[in-house]
Design an enzyme around this catalytic site. Structure first.
Site, PDB file in Angstrom:
ATOM      1  N   LYS A 202       0.837  -1.201   0.000  1.00 49.60           N
ATOM      2  CA  LYS A 202       0.000   0.000   0.000  1.00 49.60           C
ATOM      3  C   LYS A 202       0.877   1.259   0.000  1.00 49.60           C
ATOM      4  O   LYS A 202       0.671   2.170  -0.777  1.00 49.60           O
ATOM      5  CB  LYS A 202      -0.926  -0.020   1.211  1.00 49.60           C
ATOM      6  CG  LYS A 202      -1.798   1.205   1.329  1.00 49.60           C
ATOM      7  CD  LYS A 202      -2.778   1.113   2.479  1.00 49.60           C
ATOM      8  CE  LYS A 202      -3.438   2.474   2.695  1.00 49.60           C
ATOM      9  NZ  LYS A 202      -4.410   2.468   3.766  1.00 49.60           N
ATOM     10  N   GLU A 208      10.390  -4.546   4.827  1.00 51.59           N
ATOM     11  CA  GLU A 208      10.482  -5.960   4.436  1.00 51.59           C
ATOM     12  C   GLU A 208      10.228  -6.105   2.931  1.00 51.59           C
ATOM     13  O   GLU A 208      10.987  -6.768   2.206  1.00 51.59           O
ATOM     14  CB  GLU A 208       9.441  -6.805   5.187  1.00 51.59           C
ATOM     15  CG  GLU A 208       9.700  -6.975   6.670  1.00 51.59           C
ATOM     16  CD  GLU A 208       9.074  -5.905   7.522  1.00 51.59           C
ATOM     17  OE1 GLU A 208       8.787  -4.798   6.995  1.00 51.59           O
ATOM     18  OE2 GLU A 208       8.873  -6.155   8.719  1.00 51.59           O
ATOM     19  N   GLY A 259      -4.835  -1.712   4.829  1.00 48.23           N
ATOM     20  CA  GLY A 259      -4.014  -2.830   4.362  1.00 48.23           C
ATOM     21  C   GLY A 259      -4.694  -4.172   4.546  1.00 48.23           C
ATOM     22  O   GLY A 259      -4.719  -5.016   3.637  1.00 48.23           O
ATOM     23  N   ARG A 260      -5.297  -4.394   5.709  1.00 49.27           N
ATOM     24  CA  ARG A 260      -5.917  -5.704   5.978  1.00 49.27           C
ATOM     25  C   ARG A 260      -7.283  -5.842   5.303  1.00 49.27           C
ATOM     26  O   ARG A 260      -7.945  -6.867   5.458  1.00 49.27           O
ATOM     27  CB  ARG A 260      -6.007  -5.946   7.488  1.00 49.27           C
ATOM     28  CG  ARG A 260      -6.676  -4.835   8.263  1.00 49.27           C
ATOM     29  CD  ARG A 260      -6.387  -4.933   9.753  1.00 49.27           C
ATOM     30  NE  ARG A 260      -6.859  -3.799  10.513  1.00 49.27           N
ATOM     31  CZ  ARG A 260      -6.192  -2.669  10.687  1.00 49.27           C
ATOM     32  NH1 ARG A 260      -5.020  -2.507  10.120  1.00 49.27           N
ATOM     33  NH2 ARG A 260      -6.692  -1.684  11.419  1.00 49.27           N
ATOM     34  N   GLU A 345      -5.267  -6.637  14.564  1.00 49.41           N
ATOM     35  CA  GLU A 345      -4.734  -5.328  14.174  1.00 49.41           C
ATOM     36  C   GLU A 345      -5.854  -4.278  14.201  1.00 49.41           C
ATOM     37  O   GLU A 345      -5.606  -3.109  14.440  1.00 49.41           O
ATOM     38  CB  GLU A 345      -4.084  -5.400  12.772  1.00 49.41           C
ATOM     39  CG  GLU A 345      -3.035  -4.311  12.550  1.00 49.41           C
ATOM     40  CD  GLU A 345      -2.269  -4.428  11.240  1.00 49.41           C
ATOM     41  OE1 GLU A 345      -2.859  -4.194  10.176  1.00 49.41           O
ATOM     42  OE2 GLU A 345      -1.061  -4.741  11.278  1.00 49.41           O
ATOM     43  N   HIS A 376      -5.201 -33.357  16.856  1.00 50.67           N
ATOM     44  CA  HIS A 376      -4.093 -34.206  17.316  1.00 50.67           C
ATOM     45  C   HIS A 376      -2.952 -33.375  17.870  1.00 50.67           C
ATOM     46  O   HIS A 376      -1.825 -33.850  17.962  1.00 50.67           O
ATOM     47  CB  HIS A 376      -3.622 -35.093  16.159  1.00 50.67           C
ATOM     48  CG  HIS A 376      -4.704 -36.044  15.731  1.00 50.67           C
ATOM     49  ND1 HIS A 376      -4.918 -37.252  16.350  1.00 50.67           N
ATOM     50  CD2 HIS A 376      -5.679 -35.915  14.800  1.00 50.67           C
ATOM     51  CE1 HIS A 376      -5.957 -37.859  15.777  1.00 50.67           C
ATOM     52  NE2 HIS A 376      -6.436 -37.054  14.841  1.00 50.67           N
ATOM     53  N   LYS A 485       9.051  -0.807  14.322  1.00 52.65           N
ATOM     54  CA  LYS A 485       9.690  -0.439  13.044  1.00 52.65           C
ATOM     55  C   LYS A 485      10.804   0.571  13.300  1.00 52.65           C
ATOM     56  O   LYS A 485      11.907   0.453  12.745  1.00 52.65           O
ATOM     57  CB  LYS A 485       8.664   0.210  12.090  1.00 52.65           C
ATOM     58  CG  LYS A 485       7.601  -0.732  11.556  1.00 52.65           C
ATOM     59  CD  LYS A 485       6.743   0.010  10.536  1.00 52.65           C
ATOM     60  CE  LYS A 485       5.494  -0.751  10.184  1.00 52.65           C
ATOM     61  NZ  LYS A 485       4.563   0.007   9.343  1.00 52.65           N
TER      62      LYS A 485
HETATM   63  O1  F6P Z   1       2.863  -2.641   9.760  1.00 49.96           O
HETATM   64  C1  F6P Z   1       1.538  -3.022   9.614  1.00 49.96           C
HETATM   65  C2  F6P Z   1       1.084  -2.765   8.229  1.00 49.96           C
HETATM   66  O2  F6P Z   1       0.943  -1.406   8.015  1.00 49.96           O
HETATM   67  C3  F6P Z   1      -0.211  -3.512   7.924  1.00 49.96           C
HETATM   68  O3  F6P Z   1      -1.317  -2.823   8.363  1.00 49.96           O
HETATM   69  C4  F6P Z   1      -0.110  -3.655   6.449  1.00 49.96           C
HETATM   70  O4  F6P Z   1      -1.012  -4.618   5.971  1.00 49.96           O
HETATM   71  C5  F6P Z   1       1.323  -4.049   6.306  1.00 49.96           C
HETATM   72  O5  F6P Z   1       1.992  -3.275   7.274  1.00 49.96           O
HETATM   73  C6  F6P Z   1       1.923  -3.844   4.958  1.00 49.96           C
HETATM   74  O6  F6P Z   1       1.905  -2.515   4.561  1.00 49.96           O
HETATM   75  P1  F6P Z   1       2.128  -2.093   3.056  1.00 49.96           P
HETATM   76  O7  F6P Z   1       1.050  -2.725   2.252  1.00 49.96           O
HETATM   77  O8  F6P Z   1       2.069  -0.606   3.040  1.00 49.96           O
HETATM   78  O9  F6P Z   1       3.475  -2.599   2.629  1.00 49.96           O
END
Ligand code: F6P
Length: 519
Positions: A202, A208, A259-260, A345, A376, A485
Site C-alpha cells: 500500500k 520488508e 491494508g488488511r 490489528e 491431534h 519499526k
Molecule cells: O505494519 C503493519 C502494516 O501497516 C499492515 O497494516 C499492512 O497490511 C502491512 O503493514 C503492509 O503494509 P504495506 O502494504 O504498506 O506494505
C-alpha cells in the site's frame, strides 16, 4: 480534565448494566446441555442463513434474553449509525482522517453513487485485463507476490482457498518475511524469463517488502533478466514510488482501503491471475452480498452483528481471552493467520477512538490450524484445559475433490468435536473427565467458491467492525506496529557498528553477541 468521549462508553450504558446482571443471574451458570433439553427450538433460535454462509451459534453460552440485551447495547453504542457512516463514505478512521471504503471495491458497476466508484471500476477493469493477459502468456510460469501483512495474507489465503479454481501450468509464490531464507528458497526454483514479480505494498515504503523487491530485482538482473516492465508489476497507492523504483506496470488503489481490507483492490492481482477475471468478480460479488446483508438486515437477523455481539459477550462477560479458529477444509489453512491480522490489528487497542483508555477488554487472541490436524495437537487443552476457549468451526458441505470417504470423515470430525466440547463426558472422574459445556460456533458453506469465500471474509470484516464499534475503537488504524519499526531501524545501524551506547543491558548483551563474529 480529560477530553470527553465522542461515543458512549459501552460499559456506561443501561444495556451493559442489564447484561452484567443477566450474566450474574443466568449467563455465568448457563449449561448448554440443559439449555438444549429445555428448549427444543434452541438450534433454530440461534442459527441463521446469511449470503453463502449458514451459522449455528446455539452452542454458545448465551440465552435469548442476553442476545436481546446485546442488540440494545449495539443500538445504544450506535453500531447502526457507525455502519451507515462507513457505507456513506464518511471519514470514520479519525486518527488518519480517512474514509473506510473497502466495500466500494466490491460494489457492482453503477450501483454506488460514491464519487470514487468510476475510478474503482476503471482500475478493476485494467487490472483484470492484465490478469487475463498474464494467464494467456504461457511463457510466464511463476508469479511471485512480494508483500507483507494485508499485502500478503489476503492474496495468499485466497489463492490457497481457491486452489480448485487455479489455472494449471502456473505456480504462485508468496514472499513476505524479511528473512532472506524465504526469498532465497523461492528464487532457487525460478528462471527470470518465466517469472512475474508482483510488488504489493500500500505504502511502497515497508522495509520488508522493499528489501525483498530490491533483492528480487538484483537477482533478476544478475540472471540476465532485462525487461523489468514485463517481469515486475507494482500494486500500490504510491504509484510515484513504484515508478521511482523502476516499475512501470502499476495498478493503484486508495488511502481509504486499509491494508488488511485490501485483497479486493489491486493487491488481489495474484488472486485474479490465479483464478481469472470472472472468478475475481465472483469473489467481489459474494462479498458485496454480505455487505448488503450487513447494511440492511435488522440487527436481530444480521449475522455480522450477531457474531460481533457474541464476541463482546464472550470477551467482556465470560472473560474469554482467546478464540480458536478451526477451518475443516485444508484449503482454508491460512484463514486463521488472515483473521488474526483482521481482528487483532483492527481491535487490538487499549484506547478508544478519542484516545481515552478503554475500561473493558477489547480483541481476544485468535489462533488456530485446520481440522483435523488441530485435534491431534492442541484440542486436548480445548477439551480438558483450565481455560475455556470458544472454538469457531468452519466447514464446507461439498468438497472439490472426489474422495468421498475423506469428506465424510472430515465433516464427522468437525461435528463430533463441537458435540464433545459441549457434551463432555462427566461420568468418569480424574484424567478421563471431560467437563463439557465449552462453547463453539459452526459456520457452514455449501461449497468453497470465489463467491462464498468473498462472503465469508466480508462477514468477518463486518463482525470485527461491530465489536470495535461497541468498544468505541477506531478499527482502521494500527499505530501499535510503529514503535518496533523505528527501533529496528536504529538497531540495524547498531548491528553494523556494534554501538550499544544507551541500550538496556539485555539488548546490548544480545547485540554484542550478534555483532561480534568471534563471540
Ligand atoms: O505494519 C503493519 C502494516 O501497516 C499492515 O497494516 C499492512 O497490511 C502491512 O503493514 C503492509 O503494509 P504495506 O502494504 O504498506 O506494505
Amino acid at each position: 480534565m480529560s477530553a470527553p468521549h465522542s461515543r458512549p462508553q459501552c460499559d456506561q450504558t443501561a444495556a451493559w448494566s442489564a447484561l452484567r446482571e443477566q450474566f450474574e443471574r443466568i449467563g455465568c451458570k448457563l449449561d448448554l446441555r440443559d439449555a438444549f433439553r429445555r428448549d427444543p427450538g434452541r438450534f433454530e433460535t440461534f442459527s441463521q442463513e446469511a449470503p453463502h454462509v449458514f451459522a449455528d451459534l446455539s452452542k454458545n453460552l448465551i440465552d435469548t434474553q442476553s442476545e436481546a440485551l446485546l442488540m440494545e447495547l449495539a443500538r445504544e453504542c450506535g453500531v447502526e449509525y457507525h455502519r451507515d457512516a462507513m457505507f456513506a463514505g464518511n471519514v470514520i478512521n479519525n486518527t488518519e482522517q480517512r474514509a473506510v471504503k473497502h466495500w466500494l471495491l466490491r460494489s457492482p458497476k453503477g450501483a454506488s453513487a460514491d464519487p470514487d466508484a468510476v475510478l474503482v471500476h476503471a482500475t478493476l477493469d485494467a487490472m483484470l485485463a492484465y490478469a487475463e493477459q498474464v494467464r494467456a502468456d504461457a511463457a510466464i510460469t511463476d508469479v511471485v507476490n512480494i508483500g507483507i501483512g494485508g499485502s500478503d495474507l489476503g492474496p495468499q489465503m485466497a489463492v490457497l482457498a481457491l486452489d480448485s479454481f487455479v489455472l494449471p501450468g502456473k505456480r504462485f509464490h508468496f514472499v513476505s518475511n524479511v528473512d532472506g531464507h524465504e526469498l532465497a528458497a523461492v528464487l532457487r526454483t525460478l528462471r527470470p524469463q518465466s517469472t512475474l514479480f508482483l510488488v504489493a505494498s500500500k505504502t511502497f515504503t515497508t522495509i520488508e517488502t522493499m528489501t525483498n523487491a530490491r533483492s528480487a530485482r538484483a537477482w533478476f538482473e544478475a540472471q540476465g533478466g532485462r525487461d523489468v516492465a514485463r517481469h515486475f508489476a507494482a500494486l500500490t497507492t504510491n504509484v510515484a514510488a513504484a515508478r521511482e523504483f523502476g516499475i512501470t506496470t502499476t495498478f493503484g488503489f486508495w488511502d481509504w482501503v486499509g491494508g488488511r481490507y485490501s485483497m479486493w483492490s489491486s493487491i488481489g492481482l495474484s488472486i485474479a491471475i490465479a483464478t481469472g477475471a470472472s472468478a475475481f468478480r465472483e469473489l467481489l460479488a459474494g462479498a458485496h452480498e454480505m455487505d448488503r446483508h450487513f447494511a440492511s438486515a435488522p440487527l436481530e437477523r444480521n449475522l455480522p452483528a450477531r457474531l460481533g455481539l457474541l464476541d463482546v459477550w464472550n470477551r467482556n462477560f465470560h472473560g474469554f481471552a482467546s478464540r480458536s479458529i478451526a477451518p475443516y477444509h485444508s484449503a482454508l489453512r491460512r484463514l486463521p493467520a488472515y483473521l488474526q491480522q483482521l481482528e487483532m490489528e483492527s481491535n487490538g487497542k487499549r484506547v478508544d477512538a478519542d484516545g481515552l483508555a478503554l475500561t473493558q477488554a477489547s480483541a481476544p487472541v485468535l489462533w488456530g490450524e485446520p481440522g483435523t490436524n488441530g485435534q491431534h495437537a492442541y484440542f486436548q487443552l480445548l477439551h480438558q484445559g483450565t481455560d475455556r476457549v470458544p472454538v469457531e468451526f468452519i466447514a464446507v458441505k461439498t468438497p472439490s475433490h472426489s474422495l468421498p470417504k475423506h469428506h465424510e470423515l472430515l465433516l464427522a470430525n468437525a461435528l463430533a468435536q463441537a458435540q464433545a466440547l459441549m457434551q463432555g463426558k462427566p461420568d468418569e472422574g480424574g484424567h478421563k473427565d471431560f467437563p463439557g459445556n465449552r462453547p463453539s460456533t459452526f459456520l457452514l458453506l455449501d461449497r468453497l467458491t470465489p463467491a462464498s469465500l468473498g462472503a465469508l471474509v466480508a462477514l468477518h470484516e463486518h463482525r470485527v467492525f461491530v465489536s470495535g464499534s461497541v468498544w468505541g475503537i477506531n478499527s482502521f488504524d494500527q499505530w501499535g506496529v510503529e514503535l518496533g519499526k523505528v527501533l529496528a531501524k536504529d538497531i540495524a545501524g547498531r548491528l553494523a557498528s556494534g554501538d550499544v551506547a544507551g541500550l538496556d543491558t539485555s539488548t546490548a548483551g544480545l547485540l554484542r553477541r550478534l555483532a561480534d563474529p568471534s563471540a
